[in-house]
Design a protein around this motif. Sequence first.
Motif, PDB file in Angstrom:
ATOM      1  N   GLN A 233       0.834  -1.208   0.000  1.00 28.33           N
ATOM      2  CA  GLN A 233       0.000   0.000   0.000  1.00 28.33           C
ATOM      3  C   GLN A 233       0.867   1.255   0.000  1.00 28.33           C
ATOM      4  OE1 GLN A 233      -2.526   0.294   3.428  1.00 28.33           O
ATOM      5  NE2 GLN A 233      -2.539   2.504   3.327  1.00 28.33           N
ATOM      6  N   ILE A 234       1.870   1.272   0.860  1.00 28.18           N
ATOM      7  CA  ILE A 234       2.679   2.488   0.988  1.00 28.18           C
ATOM      8  C   ILE A 234       3.448   2.762  -0.295  1.00 28.18           C
ATOM      9  CG2 ILE A 234       4.636   3.492   2.194  1.00 28.18           C
ATOM     10  CD1 ILE A 234       3.591   2.183   4.715  1.00 28.18           C
ATOM     11  N   ILE A 235       4.049   1.731  -0.896  1.00 27.66           N
ATOM     12  CA  ILE A 235       4.825   2.008  -2.100  1.00 27.66           C
ATOM     13  C   ILE A 235       3.905   2.374  -3.257  1.00 27.66           C
ATOM     14  CG2 ILE A 235       6.849   0.672  -1.436  1.00 27.66           C
ATOM     15  CD1 ILE A 235       5.960  -1.549  -3.181  1.00 27.66           C
ATOM     16  N   SER A 236       2.677   1.842  -3.286  1.00 28.25           N
ATOM     17  CA  SER A 236       1.773   2.210  -4.374  1.00 28.25           C
ATOM     18  C   SER A 236       1.419   3.685  -4.315  1.00 28.25           C
ATOM     19  CB  SER A 236       0.479   1.404  -4.302  1.00 28.25           C
ATOM     20  OG  SER A 236       0.744   0.048  -4.501  1.00 28.25           O
ATOM     21  N   TYR A 237       1.143   4.180  -3.112  1.00 27.75           N
ATOM     22  CA  TYR A 237       0.730   5.575  -2.996  1.00 27.75           C
ATOM     23  C   TYR A 237       1.917   6.529  -3.033  1.00 27.75           C
ATOM     24  CZ  TYR A 237      -4.109   4.516  -2.461  1.00 27.75           C
ATOM     25  OH  TYR A 237      -5.379   4.111  -2.726  1.00 27.75           O
ATOM     26  N   GLU A 238       3.111   5.962  -2.815  1.00 25.76           N
ATOM     27  CA  GLU A 238       4.312   6.767  -2.935  1.00 25.76           C
ATOM     28  C   GLU A 238       4.435   7.337  -4.346  1.00 25.76           C
ATOM     29  OE1 GLU A 238       6.679   6.029  -0.320  1.00 25.76           O
ATOM     30  OE2 GLU A 238       8.434   7.058  -1.053  1.00 25.76           O
ATOM     31  N   LEU A 239       4.020   6.545  -5.329  1.00 22.97           N
ATOM     32  CA  LEU A 239       4.087   6.971  -6.728  1.00 22.97           C
ATOM     33  C   LEU A 239       3.241   8.213  -6.947  1.00 22.97           C
ATOM     34  CD1 LEU A 239       3.809   3.886  -9.023  1.00 22.97           C
ATOM     35  CD2 LEU A 239       5.667   5.517  -8.831  1.00 22.97           C
ATOM     36  N   GLY A 240       1.979   8.142  -6.523  1.00 19.17           N
ATOM     37  CA  GLY A 240       1.092   9.293  -6.691  1.00 19.17           C
ATOM     38  C   GLY A 240       1.653  10.509  -5.983  1.00 19.17           C
ATOM     39  N   GLN A 241       2.231  10.276  -4.795  1.00 16.59           N
ATOM     40  CA  GLN A 241       2.790  11.377  -4.027  1.00 16.59           C
ATOM     41  C   GLN A 241       3.984  12.005  -4.748  1.00 16.59           C
ATOM     42  OE1 GLN A 241       4.301  10.313  -0.164  1.00 16.59           O
ATOM     43  NE2 GLN A 241       3.336  12.097   0.729  1.00 16.59           N
ATOM     44  N   GLY A 242       4.892  11.145  -5.213  1.00 24.90           N
ATOM     45  CA  GLY A 242       6.078  11.651  -5.897  1.00 24.90           C
ATOM     46  C   GLY A 242       5.731  12.385  -7.176  1.00 24.90           C
ATOM     47  N   LEU A 243       4.742  11.866  -7.911  1.00 22.64           N
ATOM     48  CA  LEU A 243       4.377  12.496  -9.183  1.00 22.64           C
ATOM     49  C   LEU A 243       3.643  13.806  -8.982  1.00 22.64           C
ATOM     50  CD1 LEU A 243       3.172   9.617 -11.504  1.00 22.64           C
ATOM     51  CD2 LEU A 243       4.887  11.320 -12.032  1.00 22.64           C
ATOM     52  N   SER A 244       2.835  13.891  -7.917  1.00 21.62           N
ATOM     53  CA  SER A 244       1.987  15.068  -7.790  1.00 21.62           C
ATOM     54  C   SER A 244       2.779  16.330  -7.481  1.00 21.62           C
ATOM     55  CB  SER A 244       0.914  14.845  -6.729  1.00 21.62           C
ATOM     56  OG  SER A 244       1.503  14.531  -5.512  1.00 21.62           O
ATOM     57  N   VAL A 245       3.983  16.192  -6.880  1.00 21.79           N
ATOM     58  CA  VAL A 245       4.736  17.410  -6.573  1.00 21.79           C
ATOM     59  C   VAL A 245       5.529  17.917  -7.777  1.00 21.79           C
ATOM     60  CG1 VAL A 245       4.907  16.990  -4.129  1.00 21.79           C
ATOM     61  CG2 VAL A 245       6.657  16.106  -5.630  1.00 21.79           C
ATOM     62  N   LEU A 246       5.555  17.148  -8.886  1.00 20.12           N
ATOM     63  CA  LEU A 246       6.368  17.571 -10.034  1.00 20.12           C
ATOM     64  C   LEU A 246       5.892  18.902 -10.608  1.00 20.12           C
ATOM     65  CD1 LEU A 246       7.033  14.238 -11.918  1.00 20.12           C
ATOM     66  CD2 LEU A 246       8.665  15.692 -10.754  1.00 20.12           C
ATOM     67  N   GLY A 247       4.566  19.047 -10.761  1.00 20.81           N
ATOM     68  CA  GLY A 247       4.033  20.297 -11.288  1.00 20.81           C
ATOM     69  C   GLY A 247       4.399  21.474 -10.398  1.00 20.81           C
ATOM     70  N   LEU A 248       4.314  21.227  -9.118  1.00 22.31           N
ATOM     71  CA  LEU A 248       4.692  22.252  -8.129  1.00 22.31           C
ATOM     72  C   LEU A 248       6.149  22.654  -8.294  1.00 22.31           C
ATOM     73  CD1 LEU A 248       3.664  21.878  -4.469  1.00 22.31           C
ATOM     74  CD2 LEU A 248       6.047  22.174  -4.949  1.00 22.31           C
ATOM     75  N   LEU A 249       7.026  21.665  -8.511  1.00 26.17           N
ATOM     76  CA  LEU A 249       8.449  21.964  -8.674  1.00 26.17           C
ATOM     77  C   LEU A 249       8.706  22.767  -9.937  1.00 26.17           C
ATOM     78  CD1 LEU A 249      10.079  18.596  -7.593  1.00 26.17           C
ATOM     79  CD2 LEU A 249       9.892  20.701  -6.314  1.00 26.17           C
ATOM     80  N   MET A 250       7.921  22.492 -10.990  1.00 22.64           N
ATOM     81  CA  MET A 250       8.099  23.260 -12.221  1.00 22.64           C
ATOM     82  C   MET A 250       7.797  24.730 -11.985  1.00 22.64           C
ATOM     83  SD  MET A 250       6.330  20.962 -15.074  1.00 22.64           S
ATOM     84  CE  MET A 250       6.696  19.252 -15.192  1.00 22.64           C
ATOM     85  N   LEU A 251       6.762  25.012 -11.196  1.00 24.96           N
ATOM     86  CA  LEU A 251       6.408  26.408 -10.937  1.00 24.96           C
ATOM     87  C   LEU A 251       7.462  27.085 -10.075  1.00 24.96           C
ATOM     88  CD1 LEU A 251       2.574  26.287 -10.248  1.00 24.96           C
ATOM     89  CD2 LEU A 251       3.762  26.989 -12.307  1.00 24.96           C
ATOM     90  N   THR A 252       7.869  26.423  -8.981  1.00 26.97           N
ATOM     91  CA  THR A 252       8.787  27.079  -8.050  1.00 26.97           C
ATOM     92  C   THR A 252      10.223  27.040  -8.548  1.00 26.97           C
ATOM     93  OG1 THR A 252       9.081  25.033  -6.820  1.00 26.97           O
ATOM     94  CG2 THR A 252       7.362  26.514  -6.061  1.00 26.97           C
ATOM     95  N   GLY A 253      10.588  26.005  -9.294  1.00 28.55           N
ATOM     96  CA  GLY A 253      11.954  25.901  -9.797  1.00 28.55           C
ATOM     97  C   GLY A 253      12.977  25.589  -8.725  1.00 28.55           C
ATOM     98  N   THR A 254      12.544  25.111  -7.576  1.00 29.05           N
ATOM     99  CA  THR A 254      13.493  24.711  -6.535  1.00 29.05           C
ATOM    100  C   THR A 254      12.885  23.611  -5.670  1.00 29.05           C
ATOM    101  OG1 THR A 254      14.714  25.426  -4.591  1.00 29.05           O
ATOM    102  CG2 THR A 254      12.676  26.584  -5.053  1.00 29.05           C
ATOM    103  N   MET A 255      13.767  22.763  -5.118  1.00 24.36           N
ATOM    104  CA  MET A 255      13.293  21.739  -4.189  1.00 24.36           C
ATOM    105  C   MET A 255      13.564  22.141  -2.752  1.00 24.36           C
ATOM    106  SD  MET A 255      13.934  17.931  -5.527  1.00 24.36           S
ATOM    107  CE  MET A 255      14.946  18.052  -6.964  1.00 24.36           C
TER     108      MET A 255
END
Lengths: 117, 373
Positions: free
Chosen positions: B153-175
Motif C-alpha cells: 500500500q505504501i509504495i503504491s501511494y508513494e508513486l502518486g505522491q512523488g508524481l503530484s509534486v512535479l508540477g509544483l516543482l516546475m512552478l517554483t523551480g526549486t526543491m
Amino acid sequence: MNEFLHVFIMFLVAGGIGVLALIVGAVLGPKKPSRTKLMAYESGNDPIGSARERFPVHFYLVAMLFIIFDIETAFFYPLAVSFNKLGTFAFWEALAFVVLVAVGYFYILKKGVLEWK
Amino acid sequence: MLTDILLTLLKAVGVVLGLLTTFAYMTLIERRLLARFQIRAGPNRVGPLGLLQPVADAIKSIFKEDLVVTAADKIIFWLAPFIAITMALSAFGAIPAGPAGSLFGQDPWVFNLDIGLLFILATTSMGVYGIFLAGWSSGSKYPLFGGLRSSAQIISYELGQGLSVLGLLMLTGTMNLVGIVNWQAEHGILILFQGVAFVTFVISSFAETNRTPFDLPEAEQELVAGYLTEYSSIKWALFQMAEYVNMITASAVISTLFMGGFKGPAFLGETIANIPFIWLFAKIALWLFIFIWVRATLPRMRYDKLQQFGWKFLFPVALMNTLATAAYKAFLPNSSLWYLGIFSVLVVIAMIVFSGSRDWQKVDVKTRAVAGD
C-alpha cells in the motif's frame, strides 16, 4: 559548513532516542517467559507450519512496478526543477517522459497486473 | 565549527522532544475528539481533563513485559522499530519553521538542503522497511500478511505522491523548502494553482501514514493487528510513535508545500506574517485535526479497491497534472497563474464527479482471462 553534517546529527539524535527507548524497555520490563507466551499468535491455536509462507505474486509485481515507475519519477525531478531555464524544449522532454510512462502503464493495465482478486 | 555542531545538536534534540510531546498529546486529543464525534466522554480520569493520560500510557508501556516470539528473527525483530522511529523523527528536521535567522538570530530548522523535498520523501519512505521487516521477522502469519499489505500500500501511494509534486516543482523551480515557501509568499499559495496536486498529495499522504480510510494494516477483523501482532511493550509504542510522527511530518509537508508554510497570510502585513513557529504550528494543528476528523467520518476501504484507486486513479491524474503544468510553463510562460488555478478547480470537480461514477473500479473480463485466472 556542510549541510549534510546537520543531517547526520539529526539521524544520530533520532536513532539515539530509538536505542534509548529499546534499552529502557528491555531493562525495566518484567521477564517471565513461558512456552505459550513465546508462541506465535494464531488466534489461540497452536501455530501450524512455518510463517515463511508463500504469498500472492501480486505483492512482488507491485514492488517491481513501483521500482520502475519511481525511478522514472526520480529522473523527472531535475527536469522539473530546471524547467524555467529549458523552456519549450523541456515540454517536449516532459511529453516524451509521460508517453514512455503511459506506454508501460497501459501495458501493465491490459496485462491485468493491477486487477486484485 | 564546534559551536555550530552543538547548536545543531540542540536544535535536533529540541525537534525530537517536540515531536515526542506532540505525539503523546496527539494520542490523547485523538481519543478525546473521537469520543466527542461519537457522543461519549473519552479518557478524562487521569489528571485534570485527562491531561496526564499520555504519561500513564508511557509508564505502562515501559513496564510491560517485552516478548520476543521463539520463531522470530531476533536481530531484525529488534531492528524494525528502530528503523521506523529513526526515519520518522529524522524527516522532520528538514521542515523550516520560520524565516532565516528568526530563532534568536539562528535559523529555525535543523538543516536546509537544496533537495529538502526529496530528502523528506526519501526518509519517510524508508519507514516502509520498518513495517515490512517487522512483519517478516515476527515469525507469525498475521504479521507477515499485514506487513506485506502495508508495504504494498505504501509504495503504491508513494508513486502518486512523488508524481503530484512535479508540477509544483516546475512552478517554483526549486526543491529547497525555504525557497518554495518564499515563492509562495511572492506569488500566492500553491493550493490555488496546484489544486489537483494538492488533492492527490493529501490522499497519498493519508495512505502513506496508514490512516483511515486507508488503515488496512489495522484491519483487525482480517489481520488481528497486522505487522504489530507480535510486538509488545516499548517496541509496540515505538511503532505507534513512528506512525504519529509520520502524520505530523505529513501535516507539516502539506502546510509547507501548499499552504504557505511558515508564512502567515500576506494581508496581515509583513511583520505578522513573518512571526516564526506560530503559523506553521497552526497549519500543522489544522491538518492533524483533519486527520482525526477523516478517521471519525470515513469507513475503511477494501484492499483491492485501495490498490486500484492508487494505480488507476491517483497515478494517471498526477501524471496528467504534471503534463498540464509543463504545457502551461512552456506555452504560456508569461501569463497569469490563475489560468492554472481555474484549470485545477475544473479538474478537481471532474475528479469528484468521476470518482462517483466508479468507472475506474470496473474489472475488465477480457484482461482477467489474459492474466490467467
